[in-house]
Design a protein around this motif. Structure first.
Motif, PDB file in Angstrom:
ATOM      1  N   GLU A  40       0.811  -1.221   0.000  1.00  0.00           N
ATOM      2  CA  GLU A  40       0.000   0.000   0.000  1.00  0.00           C
ATOM      3  C   GLU A  40       0.840   1.265   0.000  1.00  0.00           C
ATOM      4  N   SER A  45       0.011   3.960  -2.760  1.00  0.00           N
ATOM      5  CA  SER A  45      -0.003   5.365  -2.336  1.00  0.00           C
ATOM      6  C   SER A  45       0.904   6.213  -3.216  1.00  0.00           C
ATOM      7  N   ASN A 112      -4.866   4.876   3.487  1.00  0.00           N
ATOM      8  CA  ASN A 112      -4.877   3.805   2.504  1.00  0.00           C
ATOM      9  C   ASN A 112      -4.592   2.472   3.185  1.00  0.00           C
TER      10      ASN A 112
END
Length: 417
Positions: A40, A45, A112
């Motif tokens: 992530e 991201s 996120n």
């Protein structure tokens, strides 16, 4: 039983048909090659941030994103966009957009989550950090992004004002981000290098969210709804699937415990208090039935006493994914002061472990048996299930875990203490 046999054969035929169709599709994907597909921070991201910052198309990408996350159009003069934005004493925000308007400002904070767990008061801390930076409450938008649109845990939002909770945006990769990427592809249709990059990212998202199998799922659904007996069978099979997951996970823990007991010269602890519980059939059953306190169990090995600190342990644990690391239980029996302790701090950070109040350092396991993906027991998809049911594959999986643990213990000079 004959009806069940026919039903399962029909499902198998549909599945095999789509396997043949998918085998003819292009499988090359630059994201899968360069990064863990579920990373992530370093993949998702960063990629989303770079799209929004693009000097030629970023403004349009932002314009397309705002309605997706439920934010009205912002007429801004300037915007600063960051990934892994550090907020003093409060961690790092995954993605943040700071808008500067004619006479005021606005900030969008995006948390996120692919498979990482929520941290205590995480969203509250990010909200407070924006207040400390001078933003008014009405100028702060909190967005919680997950694979399928899960809501944040109570721990994460604890302390947030009720109005802020109600206005928080809950979005998913499966629906919202894929829709946004599709809109972005249309926008850059005449720019091949960006268009093809977005097409590959869309393909990756469909893979990790399962959306790529939507057509097959639709055909199976239609077949089931066409027959009353089939529909009844599905409801019965749901309970069977839960039992299968419970049995396969128990099989995994028993095999891993056997292997580590033979290779580690460490004392296995089975009677520690929550959240240091030893795995059990009862805890695994709760894990799949949405009972409270249904996570944070596993294996706990005592390494050594640390003078004036407490006891150092090796811990293998499951939340959704399987992970491992090192934890101190201090002399008062408290497990939550690890982040304040500098023991092995540099060494663990160098080895890419993450630090929290509960952990001196922790990290997820990945496995070559699962194409270097996380070992996700909450989902326990068919790929993982087939590894766990096959004794030879399970042996390879647990051997990988054993080797990684032994490697890290050796590097940290924690063997034979």
């Amino acid at each position: 039983m004959e009806n069940y046999k026919i039903f399962l054969e029909n499902l198998s035929l549909i599945s095999r048909k789509y396997k043949i169709i998918n085998s003819t599709k292009e499988t090359f994907n630059i994201f899968s090659i360069l990064r863990n597909e579920y990373d992530e921070v370093n993949l998702h991201s960063k990629f989303i941030t770079e799209l929004l910052k693009d000097k030629n198309h970023g403004r349009k990408f932002i314009e397309l994103l705002l309605p997706i996350i439920g934010v009205e159009k912002i007429n801004y003069k300037r915007v600063n966009i960051f990934s892994e934005y550090s907020v003093k004493d409060n961690g790092r925000i995954d993605i943040i957009l700071k808008f500067f308007l004619e006479d005021n400002k606005k900030v969008i904070v995006i948390e996120n989550k692919i498979y990482a767990d929520d941290q205590y008061q995480q969203l509250k801390r990010y909200y407070d950090s924006m207040l400390m930076e001078g933003y008014k409450s009405e100028e702060i938008e909190l967005v919680y992004l997950t694979l399928a649109g899960a809501e944040p845990s109570e721990d994460s939002i604890k302390g947030l004002p009720a109005a802020v909770r109600e206005n928080m945006r809950i979005i998913s990769y499966k629906d919202d981000i894929i829709t946004w990427i599709e809109d972005c592809i249309k926008e850059v249709a005449q720019v091949p290098i960006i268009r093809e990059t977005l097409v590959q990212y869309e393909s990756l998202l469909k893979k990790i969210t399962g959306k790529g199998e939507r057509i097959m799922t639709e055909e199976m659904k239609n077949m089931i709804l066409s027959n009353k007996d089939y529909l009844d069978m599905v409801y019965k099979l749901t309970d069977v699937l839960v039992k299968i997951k419970q049995e396969l996970q128990l099989k995994f823990w028993e095999k891993l415990e056997e292997k580590l007991n033979n290779s580690l010269n460490l004392q296995l602890e089975k009677r520690l208090e929550y959240p240091n519980h030893h795995y059990s059939e009862n805890l695994i059953e709760k894990f799949y039935t949405n009972s409270r306190n249904n996570r944070f169990y596993g294996l706990m090995y005592f390494i050594k006493d640390l003078e004036n600190r407490g006891k150092l342990y090796l811990r293998i644990e499951v939340s959704d994914n399987l992970y491992f690391g090192f934890r101190i239980i201090n002399n008062e029996g408290n497990s939550t002061t690890n982040k304040k302790d500098d023991y092995l701090e540099k060494e663990l950070l160098d080895l890419k472990f993450s630090r929290t109040d509960w952990w001196l350092g922790w990290k997820y396991f990945c496995s070559s048996e699962l194409q270097n993906q996380f070992i996700n027991f909450k989902e326990l998809d068919s790929n993982l299930a087939n590894v766990l049911r096959d004794n030879k594959k399970l042996e390879r999986l647990t051997s990988e875990i054993e080797e990684e643990i032994l490697e890290k213990l050796t590097i940290l000079n924690l063997l034979n203490q």
